[in-house]
Design an enzyme around this catalytic site. Sequence first.
Site, PDB file in Angstrom:
ATOM      1  N   ASN A  65      87.678  37.889   5.332  1.00 39.51           N
ATOM      2  CA  ASN A  65      88.240  37.430   4.053  1.00 39.51           C
ATOM      3  C   ASN A  65      88.178  35.908   3.899  1.00 39.51           C
ATOM      4  O   ASN A  65      88.707  35.348   2.942  1.00 39.51           O
ATOM      5  CB  ASN A  65      89.683  37.912   3.892  1.00 39.51           C
ATOM      6  CG  ASN A  65      90.588  37.370   4.999  1.00 39.51           C
ATOM      7  OD1 ASN A  65      90.155  36.585   5.850  1.00 39.51           O
ATOM      8  ND2 ASN A  65      91.845  37.805   4.997  1.00 39.51           N
TER       9      ASN A  65
ATOM     10  N   HIS B 271      43.190  31.969  16.522  1.00 37.29           N
ATOM     11  CA  HIS B 271      42.130  32.741  15.859  1.00 37.29           C
ATOM     12  C   HIS B 271      42.505  32.930  14.388  1.00 37.29           C
ATOM     13  O   HIS B 271      43.671  33.192  14.064  1.00 37.29           O
ATOM     14  CB  HIS B 271      41.985  34.103  16.538  1.00 37.29           C
ATOM     15  CG  HIS B 271      40.972  35.008  15.906  1.00 37.29           C
ATOM     16  ND1 HIS B 271      39.636  34.680  15.817  1.00 37.29           N
ATOM     17  CD2 HIS B 271      41.093  36.244  15.331  1.00 37.29           C
ATOM     18  CE1 HIS B 271      38.981  35.666  15.229  1.00 37.29           C
ATOM     19  NE2 HIS B 271      39.835  36.623  14.910  1.00 37.29           N
ATOM     20  N   ASN B 272      41.521  32.769  13.498  1.00 36.88           N
ATOM     21  CA  ASN B 272      41.787  32.930  12.059  1.00 36.88           C
ATOM     22  C   ASN B 272      43.086  32.230  11.666  1.00 36.88           C
ATOM     23  O   ASN B 272      43.989  32.816  11.068  1.00 36.88           O
ATOM     24  CB  ASN B 272      41.869  34.418  11.693  1.00 36.88           C
ATOM     25  CG  ASN B 272      40.511  35.104  11.726  1.00 36.88           C
ATOM     26  OD1 ASN B 272      39.475  34.455  11.809  1.00 36.88           O
ATOM     27  ND2 ASN B 272      40.516  36.423  11.681  1.00 36.88           N
TER      28      ASN B 272
ATOM     29  N   GLU C 197      40.800  27.574  13.950  1.00 31.76           N
ATOM     30  CA  GLU C 197      39.584  28.120  13.366  1.00 31.76           C
ATOM     31  C   GLU C 197      39.598  27.940  11.852  1.00 31.76           C
ATOM     32  O   GLU C 197      40.614  28.183  11.202  1.00 31.76           O
ATOM     33  CB  GLU C 197      39.469  29.613  13.706  1.00 31.76           C
ATOM     34  CG  GLU C 197      38.167  30.234  13.234  1.00 31.76           C
ATOM     35  CD  GLU C 197      38.026  31.686  13.653  1.00 31.76           C
ATOM     36  OE1 GLU C 197      36.878  32.154  13.765  1.00 31.76           O
ATOM     37  OE2 GLU C 197      39.059  32.354  13.849  1.00 31.76           O
TER      38      GLU C 197
ATOM     39  N   ASP D  95      37.327  29.142   8.646  1.00 29.95           N
ATOM     40  CA  ASP D  95      36.274  30.026   8.143  1.00 29.95           C
ATOM     41  C   ASP D  95      35.941  29.589   6.717  1.00 29.95           C
ATOM     42  O   ASP D  95      36.734  29.810   5.798  1.00 29.95           O
ATOM     43  CB  ASP D  95      36.813  31.461   8.143  1.00 29.95           C
ATOM     44  CG  ASP D  95      35.766  32.471   8.541  1.00 29.95           C
ATOM     45  OD1 ASP D  95      34.594  32.093   8.584  1.00 29.95           O
ATOM     46  OD2 ASP D  95      36.124  33.630   8.797  1.00 29.95           O
TER      47      ASP D  95
ATOM     48  N   HIS E 195      39.113  34.935   5.064  1.00 25.50           N
ATOM     49  CA  HIS E 195      38.425  35.871   5.943  1.00 25.50           C
ATOM     50  C   HIS E 195      37.365  36.592   5.133  1.00 25.50           C
ATOM     51  O   HIS E 195      37.684  37.444   4.308  1.00 25.50           O
ATOM     52  CB  HIS E 195      39.443  36.859   6.533  1.00 25.50           C
ATOM     53  CG  HIS E 195      38.959  37.523   7.783  1.00 25.50           C
ATOM     54  ND1 HIS E 195      39.043  38.880   7.994  1.00 25.50           N
ATOM     55  CD2 HIS E 195      38.384  37.010   8.894  1.00 25.50           C
ATOM     56  CE1 HIS E 195      38.545  39.170   9.178  1.00 25.50           C
ATOM     57  NE2 HIS E 195      38.146  38.056   9.749  1.00 25.50           N
TER      58      HIS E 195
ATOM     59  N   GLU F 131      33.552  27.855  11.176  1.00 24.42           N
ATOM     60  CA  GLU F 131      32.702  29.012  10.903  1.00 24.42           C
ATOM     61  C   GLU F 131      32.094  28.781   9.527  1.00 24.42           C
ATOM     62  O   GLU F 131      32.696  29.067   8.493  1.00 24.42           O
ATOM     63  CB  GLU F 131      33.536  30.306  10.932  1.00 24.42           C
ATOM     64  CG  GLU F 131      34.414  30.460  12.168  1.00 24.42           C
ATOM     65  CD  GLU F 131      33.616  30.439  13.451  1.00 24.42           C
ATOM     66  OE1 GLU F 131      32.408  30.756  13.409  1.00 24.42           O
ATOM     67  OE2 GLU F 131      34.182  30.099  14.496  1.00 24.42           O
TER      68      GLU F 131
ATOM     69  N   TYR G 234      68.592  50.349  26.585  1.00 18.44           N
ATOM     70  CA  TYR G 234      68.169  51.684  27.008  1.00 18.44           C
ATOM     71  C   TYR G 234      68.437  52.712  25.907  1.00 18.44           C
ATOM     72  O   TYR G 234      69.502  52.728  25.286  1.00 18.44           O
ATOM     73  CB  TYR G 234      68.921  52.088  28.280  1.00 18.44           C
ATOM     74  CG  TYR G 234      68.680  53.532  28.698  1.00 18.44           C
ATOM     75  CD1 TYR G 234      67.503  53.907  29.325  1.00 18.44           C
ATOM     76  CD2 TYR G 234      69.641  54.512  28.449  1.00 18.44           C
ATOM     77  CE1 TYR G 234      67.273  55.219  29.703  1.00 18.44           C
ATOM     78  CE2 TYR G 234      69.432  55.827  28.822  1.00 18.44           C
ATOM     79  CZ  TYR G 234      68.235  56.176  29.445  1.00 18.44           C
ATOM     80  OH  TYR G 234      68.028  57.479  29.805  1.00 18.44           O
TER      81      TYR G 234
END
Length: 791
Positions: free
Chosen positions: A149, A305-306, A335, A337, A350, A384, A735
């Site tokens: 509250n 990557h990318n 990278e 591209d 991409h 790239e 668990y």
Amino acid sequence: MAYLLQGRLPINQDLLLMQKGTMMRKVRSKSWKKLRFFRLQDDGMTVWHARQAGGRAKPSFSISDVDTVREGHESELLRNLAEEFPLEQGFTIVFHGRRSNLDLVANSVQEAQTWMQGLQLLVGFVTNMDQQERLDQWLSDWFQRGDKNQDGRMSFGEVQRLLHLMNVEMDQEYAFQLFQTADTSQSGTLEGEEFVEFYKSLTQRPEVQELFEKFSSDGQKLTLLEFVDFLQEEQKEGERASDLALELIDRYEPSESGKLRHVLSMDGFLGYLCSKDGDIFNPTCHPLYQDMTQPLNHYYINSSHNTYLVGDQLCGQSSVEGYIRALKRGCRCVEVDIWDGPSGEPIVYHGHTLTSRIPFKDVVAAIGQYAFQTSDYPVILSLENHCSWEQQEIIVRHLTEILGDQLLTTALDGQPPTQLPSPEDLRGKILVKGKKLMLEEEEEEPEAELEAEQEARLDLEAQLESEPQDLSPRSEDKKKVVMCPLLCRPLCCQIMAQAPISKPGLLLFPKQKPKAILCPALSALVVYLKAVTFYSFTHSREHYHFYETSSFSETKAKSLIKEAGDEFVQHNAWQLSRVYPSGLRTDSSNYNPQEFWNAGCQMVAMNMQTAGLEMDLCDGLFRQNAGCGYVLKPDFLRDAQSSFHPERPISPFKAQTLIIQVISGQQLPKVDNTKEQSIVDPLVRVEIFGVRPDTTRQETSYVENNGFNPYWGQTLCFRILVPELALLRFVVKDYDWKSRNDFIGQYTLPWSCMQQGYRHIHLLSKDGLSLHPASIFVHICTQEVSEEAES
């Protein structure tokens, strides 16, 4: 409770205005823009929001979650809305980890400035907090959540609810007894310091008390000599124990009289064990401690990557934020591209997918701004290039004009080098990795390595790569596998007429494209990192130079390690290699980088936007050496004559036995905070990653209904053949007999950075963020395996 932190906060007009609250627009996209009332809570550490002033509020974020605050013009999203909202009225809250940014637009420039300045002040305050202040903040956060509250005091009913939120399963009568003891004002509620005393009564550490009394002659204090004995016998501090004991007493003993008498109280002893000095990660490995003057190929390099993607590789979002986040976490190889874009401007995305596009010049600007904020060691741009001659010239212009002196355009000394320069030589420099026009003396023999050529044709996986295709004639008759982006029907229709579908989602067709033309100006920017196609290790030795680098799909690299791991090690001792994820990983999942590091591969590129075990390993390796993004490889991986085979490691390595006693846990978080009544059943799993014979795991049994102070007291034993390559990952799980155990927290570190003795392991979230004060308490011991035991 709020006064614990308010007393340390400066009186500031911006903070006072933030505590009154402000209506601002929350912006998620061009179409999603909604008014919300944001208010800094009285504790100064949390921001809540509601649909309107006085409306039902809920937590928005904690100041400890905030990484930085950016002005409106730095936001991709707000720039796209510049015609609708003045950029000066917008700002972006950037969070730690992978949490999405929060873009807000205030009603005036002054209101925006108030929030930006106030938040920056608070972020600076949190960054400079000591251990006690962090604990106070954590308690304040819990008090805010338990005080339903919001009246600044907690009834016993609210305390009971809070105990369940904090993972505490406790007898109601005992809980009420602790509540009454802490309620010194006898008001029937807990306020401020009363709540702190209640918390202290919950967090008694009998296992630490027992250890303290084992070395203390009177059970009240550790004398200087007693503390030195503890540091030598248990913590394996050796000859430096005497000097270290004095430093630690001065650092962690709370009482001035204790410091003067050179004694350590129980509170001081616990403070030491919970500190960075008592951490499992050796504090000497935190700063820059490795030799940084060796050639680049002698280091593991934190690689992405990318990098432009913040989602999946089919329909995900491309954003400069991907580069900013990667660089700020210490990534040194990104990278880019690049494809032809509209209006003559190259774009980054991409290719052949539905991922969004971003202007190349925006990517370069972000790299230039953030390249050296975390580390001043060199950044590699893995280009790239899929662009026409004309747009390649635009690429060159943006690189040279935006990056300026940061861009390396010539050899360092102007002379033909005999080996790659070192990270130290290249401080503050950005290097281009890419194709380069061949000089006459570098022309390849057309008949070279026919056998390797045939092998390459059969490797379909290698053709899924996003790497640029080889420009030499011998690649023109290869086949190429293209990933169909599912929704891209026109592309599918065009190709289906030419080739059959080999498997769902894959199209196999002859590559009949004309030979690509490389712009000389772009070629000239490639100085030390010329990208070349790999055919075989023999071919590389006979035809390639140390400044040439090859890229391998994960499938190809795994195959080479299995077939000729020792040759791969020798190859990586003189030439750089880059490994990248399979094109089949359209969900941006990651491979296990450890097996490629075992072969000495330097640039093992990761999808950094994807959390999980694999990124934990990457973060664990690069946690050392000031997080600079470069880690020196073991000496046997830097030797071009090395006989080491990662699949079949043999002597002269000294095997080690690792004995870990998992003792107890502290303040483990709930897996699902929406289930107030659920309490975790924690277990601890210890995982070893290294060469194949060393990769294993063991776990404790689970403790039922106790995430607050579980006790295991179990011992796990491992035999490690090549400790120089080993990473340890401690994972706490909840668990569940009905399904997979749920993840609670983890911590990963290199063997070489591990401290022996009684140590706390401070847990991290899936995103690698601190779960303070969650930890596990362990005892670590290593022993060299004797020759008799080996035989």
